[in-house]
Design a protein around this motif. Structure first.
Motif, PDB file in Angstrom:
ATOM      1  N   ASP A  45       3.640   5.627   1.324  1.00 41.96           N
ATOM      2  CA  ASP A  45       3.126   5.161   0.044  1.00 41.96           C
ATOM      3  C   ASP A  45       3.717   6.050  -1.043  1.00 41.96           C
ATOM      4  O   ASP A  45       3.945   7.240  -0.816  1.00 41.96           O
ATOM      5  CB  ASP A  45       1.599   5.216  -0.007  1.00 41.96           C
ATOM      6  CG  ASP A  45       1.028   4.437  -1.183  1.00 41.96           C
ATOM      7  OD1 ASP A  45       1.709   3.500  -1.658  1.00 41.96           O
ATOM      8  OD2 ASP A  45      -0.084   4.757  -1.624  1.00 41.96           O
ATOM      9  N   SER A  47      10.358   8.211  -2.196  1.00 43.25           N
ATOM     10  CA  SER A  47      10.198   6.910  -2.842  1.00 43.25           C
ATOM     11  C   SER A  47      11.325   6.619  -3.822  1.00 43.25           C
ATOM     12  O   SER A  47      11.659   5.458  -4.046  1.00 43.25           O
ATOM     13  CB  SER A  47       8.846   6.823  -3.547  1.00 43.25           C
ATOM     14  OG  SER A  47       8.746   7.782  -4.564  1.00 43.25           O
ATOM     15  N   SER A  92      -4.918   9.612   3.409  1.00 42.20           N
ATOM     16  CA  SER A  92      -4.451   9.150   2.094  1.00 42.20           C
ATOM     17  C   SER A  92      -3.990  10.316   1.227  1.00 42.20           C
ATOM     18  O   SER A  92      -2.978  10.215   0.531  1.00 42.20           O
ATOM     19  CB  SER A  92      -5.559   8.392   1.369  1.00 42.20           C
ATOM     20  OG  SER A  92      -5.887   7.226   2.061  1.00 42.20           O
ATOM     21  N   ASP A 150      -3.983   1.250   0.322  1.00 39.51           N
ATOM     22  CA  ASP A 150      -2.715   0.679  -0.148  1.00 39.51           C
ATOM     23  C   ASP A 150      -1.525   1.235   0.614  1.00 39.51           C
ATOM     24  O   ASP A 150      -0.379   0.982   0.241  1.00 39.51           O
ATOM     25  CB  ASP A 150      -2.535   0.967  -1.640  1.00 39.51           C
ATOM     26  CG  ASP A 150      -3.550   0.239  -2.488  1.00 39.51           C
ATOM     27  OD1 ASP A 150      -4.017  -0.830  -2.056  1.00 39.51           O
ATOM     28  OD2 ASP A 150      -3.881   0.742  -3.576  1.00 39.51           O
ATOM     29  N   ILE A 151      -1.773   1.976   1.672  1.00 39.83           N
ATOM     30  CA  ILE A 151      -0.706   2.606   2.444  1.00 39.83           C
ATOM     31  C   ILE A 151       0.016   1.550   3.277  1.00 39.83           C
ATOM     32  O   ILE A 151      -0.610   0.675   3.860  1.00 39.83           O
ATOM     33  CB  ILE A 151      -1.287   3.701   3.353  1.00 39.83           C
ATOM     34  CG1 ILE A 151      -1.946   4.786   2.504  1.00 39.83           C
ATOM     35  CG2 ILE A 151      -0.216   4.300   4.241  1.00 39.83           C
ATOM     36  CD1 ILE A 151      -2.719   5.804   3.301  1.00 39.83           C
ATOM     37  N   ASN A 152       1.352   1.655   3.322  1.00 43.28           N
ATOM     38  CA  ASN A 152       2.167   0.749   4.134  1.00 43.28           C
ATOM     39  C   ASN A 152       2.401   1.349   5.510  1.00 43.28           C
ATOM     40  O   ASN A 152       2.785   2.505   5.621  1.00 43.28           O
ATOM     41  CB  ASN A 152       3.537   0.530   3.480  1.00 43.28           C
ATOM     42  CG  ASN A 152       3.426  -0.224   2.199  1.00 43.28           C
ATOM     43  OD1 ASN A 152       2.870  -1.303   2.155  1.00 43.28           O
ATOM     44  ND2 ASN A 152       3.957   0.343   1.137  1.00 43.28           N
ATOM     45  N   ASP A 196      -0.224  10.886  -0.063  1.00 40.76           N
ATOM     46  CA  ASP A 196       0.025  11.047  -1.488  1.00 40.76           C
ATOM     47  C   ASP A 196       0.863  12.298  -1.757  1.00 40.76           C
ATOM     48  O   ASP A 196       1.692  12.310  -2.664  1.00 40.76           O
ATOM     49  CB  ASP A 196      -1.295  11.125  -2.259  1.00 40.76           C
ATOM     50  CG  ASP A 196      -1.096  11.043  -3.749  1.00 40.76           C
ATOM     51  OD1 ASP A 196      -0.300  10.186  -4.193  1.00 40.76           O
ATOM     52  OD2 ASP A 196      -1.719  11.828  -4.476  1.00 40.76           O
ATOM     53  N   GLU A 241       4.312  11.439   1.027  1.00 40.37           N
ATOM     54  CA  GLU A 241       4.849  10.076   0.963  1.00 40.37           C
ATOM     55  C   GLU A 241       5.146   9.478   2.333  1.00 40.37           C
ATOM     56  O   GLU A 241       5.049   8.285   2.504  1.00 40.37           O
ATOM     57  CB  GLU A 241       6.106   9.990   0.093  1.00 40.37           C
ATOM     58  CG  GLU A 241       5.844  10.205  -1.361  1.00 40.37           C
ATOM     59  CD  GLU A 241       7.025   9.864  -2.222  1.00 40.37           C
ATOM     60  OE1 GLU A 241       6.811   9.299  -3.299  1.00 40.37           O
ATOM     61  OE2 GLU A 241       8.172  10.142  -1.817  1.00 40.37           O
ATOM     62  N   GLU A 271      -4.227  -0.632   6.749  1.00 38.92           N
ATOM     63  CA  GLU A 271      -3.762  -1.639   5.784  1.00 38.92           C
ATOM     64  C   GLU A 271      -4.908  -2.359   5.087  1.00 38.92           C
ATOM     65  O   GLU A 271      -4.787  -2.742   3.934  1.00 38.92           O
ATOM     66  CB  GLU A 271      -2.841  -2.637   6.473  1.00 38.92           C
ATOM     67  CG  GLU A 271      -1.482  -2.056   6.797  1.00 38.92           C
ATOM     68  CD  GLU A 271      -0.556  -3.041   7.474  1.00 38.92           C
ATOM     69  OE1 GLU A 271      -1.053  -4.033   8.060  1.00 38.92           O
ATOM     70  OE2 GLU A 271       0.660  -2.816   7.430  1.00 38.92           O
TER      71      GLU A 271
END
Length: 103
Positions: free
Chosen positions: A86, A97, A38, A71-73, A42, A45, A67
């Protein structure tokens, strides 16, 4: 956040030159590993993860774990590689992004 097909294509094109920076091995999936992933997502990305042959999990297990616990896709799974995206919490790191959300 649900990504459209165009957004996923854009992310896959940007990830083409990336190398996996994390791997899942025989220790499997845990909260410490997910926290590190994560933080990397962050900052960058867009991150690739590889699954080693000695791992007890497969790409579906990794996808479901990520998932359901963050909240990571998960943008794509190919072979033993998982592509994650994300939006960064730091505006200075939002290069990718910006392109994704302009589509």
């Amino acid at each position: 956040m649900k990504l459209t097909g165009k957004q996923k294509r854009f992310l896959r094109a940007n990830a083409n030159r990336l190398r996996p920076i994390f791997s899942v091995g025989k220790n499997g999936l845990n909260e410490v590993w997910l926290r590190e992933v994560s933080q990397a997502v962050d900052n960058r990305e867009l991150v690739k993860i590889s699954i080693q042959q000695s791992a007890d999990v497969d790409t579906d297990d990794v996808k479901n774990f990520i998932e359901s616990n963050s909240d990571i896709n998960v943008v794509q799974t190919i072979g033993n590689t998982v592509l994650l995206f994300d939006e960064s919490s730091n505006p200075k790191h939002r290069d990718i992004s910006t392109g994704v959300f302009s589509l």
